[in-house]
Design a protein around this motif. Structure first.
Motif, PDB file in Angstrom:
ATOM      1  N   TRP A 106       0.810  -1.206   0.000  1.00 57.73           N
ATOM      2  CA  TRP A 106       0.000   0.000   0.000  1.00 57.73           C
ATOM      3  C   TRP A 106       0.856   1.275   0.000  1.00 57.73           C
ATOM      4  CZ3 TRP A 106       1.368   2.031   4.651  1.00 57.73           C
ATOM      5  CH2 TRP A 106       1.683   1.145   5.687  1.00 57.73           C
ATOM      6  N   GLY A 107       2.160   1.107  -0.124  1.00 57.87           N
ATOM      7  CA  GLY A 107       3.037   2.257  -0.277  1.00 57.87           C
ATOM      8  C   GLY A 107       3.783   2.681   0.969  1.00 57.87           C
ATOM      9  N   GLY A 108       3.433   2.149   2.096  1.00 53.23           N
ATOM     10  CA  GLY A 108       4.117   2.516   3.330  1.00 53.23           C
ATOM     11  C   GLY A 108       5.265   1.570   3.640  1.00 53.23           C
ATOM     12  N   TYR A 109       5.705   1.620   4.869  1.00 57.74           N
ATOM     13  CA  TYR A 109       6.812   0.807   5.364  1.00 57.74           C
ATOM     14  C   TYR A 109       6.476   0.497   6.815  1.00 57.74           C
ATOM     15  CZ  TYR A 109      11.698  -0.250   6.669  1.00 57.74           C
ATOM     16  OH  TYR A 109      12.851  -0.849   7.102  1.00 57.74           O
ATOM     17  N   PHE A 110       6.519  -0.782   7.193  1.00 57.35           N
ATOM     18  CA  PHE A 110       6.144  -1.106   8.566  1.00 57.35           C
ATOM     19  C   PHE A 110       6.772  -2.406   9.037  1.00 57.35           C
ATOM     20  CE2 PHE A 110       3.146  -3.712   6.291  1.00 57.35           C
ATOM     21  CZ  PHE A 110       2.882  -4.787   7.121  1.00 57.35           C
ATOM     22  N   GLY A 111       6.777  -2.541  10.352  1.00 53.44           N
ATOM     23  CA  GLY A 111       7.169  -3.769  11.013  1.00 53.44           C
ATOM     24  C   GLY A 111       6.403  -3.876  12.316  1.00 53.44           C
ATOM     25  N   TYR A 112       6.491  -5.036  12.949  1.00 47.67           N
ATOM     26  CA  TYR A 112       5.823  -5.263  14.234  1.00 47.67           C
ATOM     27  C   TYR A 112       6.848  -5.712  15.265  1.00 47.67           C
ATOM     28  CZ  TYR A 112       0.871  -5.226  12.817  1.00 47.67           C
ATOM     29  OH  TYR A 112      -0.384  -4.868  12.404  1.00 47.67           O
ATOM     30  N   VAL A 113       6.676  -5.225  16.484  1.00 46.26           N
ATOM     31  CA  VAL A 113       7.420  -5.723  17.636  1.00 46.26           C
ATOM     32  C   VAL A 113       6.403  -6.090  18.710  1.00 46.26           C
ATOM     33  CG1 VAL A 113       9.520  -4.398  17.194  1.00 46.26           C
ATOM     34  CG2 VAL A 113       7.742  -3.408  18.625  1.00 46.26           C
ATOM     35  N   SER A 114       6.819  -6.978  19.596  1.00 52.09           N
ATOM     36  CA  SER A 114       5.967  -7.271  20.743  1.00 52.09           C
ATOM     37  C   SER A 114       6.683  -6.796  21.993  1.00 52.09           C
ATOM     38  CB  SER A 114       5.653  -8.763  20.840  1.00 52.09           C
ATOM     39  OG  SER A 114       6.808  -9.499  21.171  1.00 52.09           O
ATOM     40  N   ASP A 115       5.880  -6.388  22.973  1.00 45.45           N
ATOM     41  CA  ASP A 115       6.462  -6.032  24.259  1.00 45.45           C
ATOM     42  C   ASP A 115       6.752  -7.332  25.008  1.00 45.45           C
ATOM     43  OD1 ASP A 115       4.121  -6.938  25.516  1.00 45.45           O
ATOM     44  OD2 ASP A 115       3.529  -4.963  26.237  1.00 45.45           O
ATOM     45  N   PRO A 116       7.355  -7.269  26.185  1.00 47.46           N
ATOM     46  CA  PRO A 116       7.698  -8.503  26.902  1.00 47.46           C
ATOM     47  C   PRO A 116       6.493  -9.386  27.248  1.00 47.46           C
ATOM     48  CG  PRO A 116       8.992  -6.691  27.740  1.00 47.46           C
ATOM     49  CD  PRO A 116       7.969  -6.092  26.808  1.00 47.46           C
ATOM     50  N   ASP A 117       5.293  -8.821  27.252  1.00 49.63           N
ATOM     51  CA  ASP A 117       4.092  -9.608  27.548  1.00 49.63           C
ATOM     52  C   ASP A 117       3.388 -10.104  26.293  1.00 49.63           C
ATOM     53  OD1 ASP A 117       3.975  -9.512  30.472  1.00 49.63           O
ATOM     54  OD2 ASP A 117       3.803  -7.353  30.155  1.00 49.63           O
ATOM     55  N   GLY A 118       3.946  -9.793  25.119  1.00 45.31           N
ATOM     56  CA  GLY A 118       3.366 -10.269  23.878  1.00 45.31           C
ATOM     57  C   GLY A 118       2.400  -9.315  23.191  1.00 45.31           C
ATOM     58  N   TYR A 119       2.210  -8.117  23.726  1.00 46.04           N
ATOM     59  CA  TYR A 119       1.332  -7.148  23.077  1.00 46.04           C
ATOM     60  C   TYR A 119       2.024  -6.578  21.841  1.00 46.04           C
ATOM     61  CZ  TYR A 119      -1.712  -7.573  27.036  1.00 46.04           C
ATOM     62  OH  TYR A 119      -2.551  -8.083  27.980  1.00 46.04           O
ATOM     63  N   LEU A 120       1.281  -6.481  20.757  1.00 45.82           N
ATOM     64  CA  LEU A 120       1.837  -6.089  19.463  1.00 45.82           C
ATOM     65  C   LEU A 120       1.840  -4.573  19.257  1.00 45.82           C
ATOM     66  CD1 LEU A 120       0.052  -8.767  17.247  1.00 45.82           C
ATOM     67  CD2 LEU A 120       2.429  -8.780  18.038  1.00 45.82           C
ATOM     68  N   TRP A 121       2.940  -4.092  18.699  1.00 51.95           N
ATOM     69  CA  TRP A 121       3.091  -2.692  18.302  1.00 51.95           C
ATOM     70  C   TRP A 121       3.467  -2.660  16.828  1.00 51.95           C
ATOM     71  CZ3 TRP A 121       2.387   1.774  21.109  1.00 51.95           C
ATOM     72  CH2 TRP A 121       2.088   1.585  22.461  1.00 51.95           C
TER      73      TRP A 121
END
Length: 128
Positions: A106-121
């Protein structure tokens, strides 16, 4: 850092849209197949509704079990370099890369990380 959106993975997008618009008074900002962006009021992060399975695929995790929790938090740095920097800082502080940052169709740039409890950012930009 400024949190820009809270995304909820939902089983029934029409039902969820109706609840948030008619029930809570949110205003629709964007409505596309499988995704609705809502305004939750001045100063509030955008509220995004995304079909559960599509949201899990976007993050690169299974839709069932503990892979996808039905919610992800989003931040929007101005540049791709800032996306990479923020992901690096998150990992250095105890987070884990869930999906490597990369250009999106869609033209953007992204990635995902999780915090130590597994919540996604999701860390994403439309910038270069």
């Amino acid at each position: 850092m400024r949190m820009s959106a809270v995304m909820l993975g939902v089983e029934d997008l029409d039902r969820a849209r109706r609840f948030y618009v008619e029930g809570l008074g949110c205003e629709v900002e964007k409505d596309t197949r499988g995704f609705v962006a809502l305004s939750a009021g001045d100063g509030a992060p955008q509220l995004a509704l995304y079909e559960w399975g599509a949201a899990a695929r976007d993050a690169g995790v299974p839709a069932e079990g503990s892979g996808f929790r039905g919610v992800s938090f989003h931040v929007n740095p101005d540049t791709r370099a800032a996306v990479d920097e923020l992901i690096g800082r998150a990992v250095a502080a105890g987070g884990s890369v869930v999906r490597e940052a990369a250009p999106a169709d869609w033209g953007g740039y992204f990635g995902y990380v999780s915090d130590p409890d597994g919540y996604l950012w999701k860390v994403t930009t439309y910038g270069s």
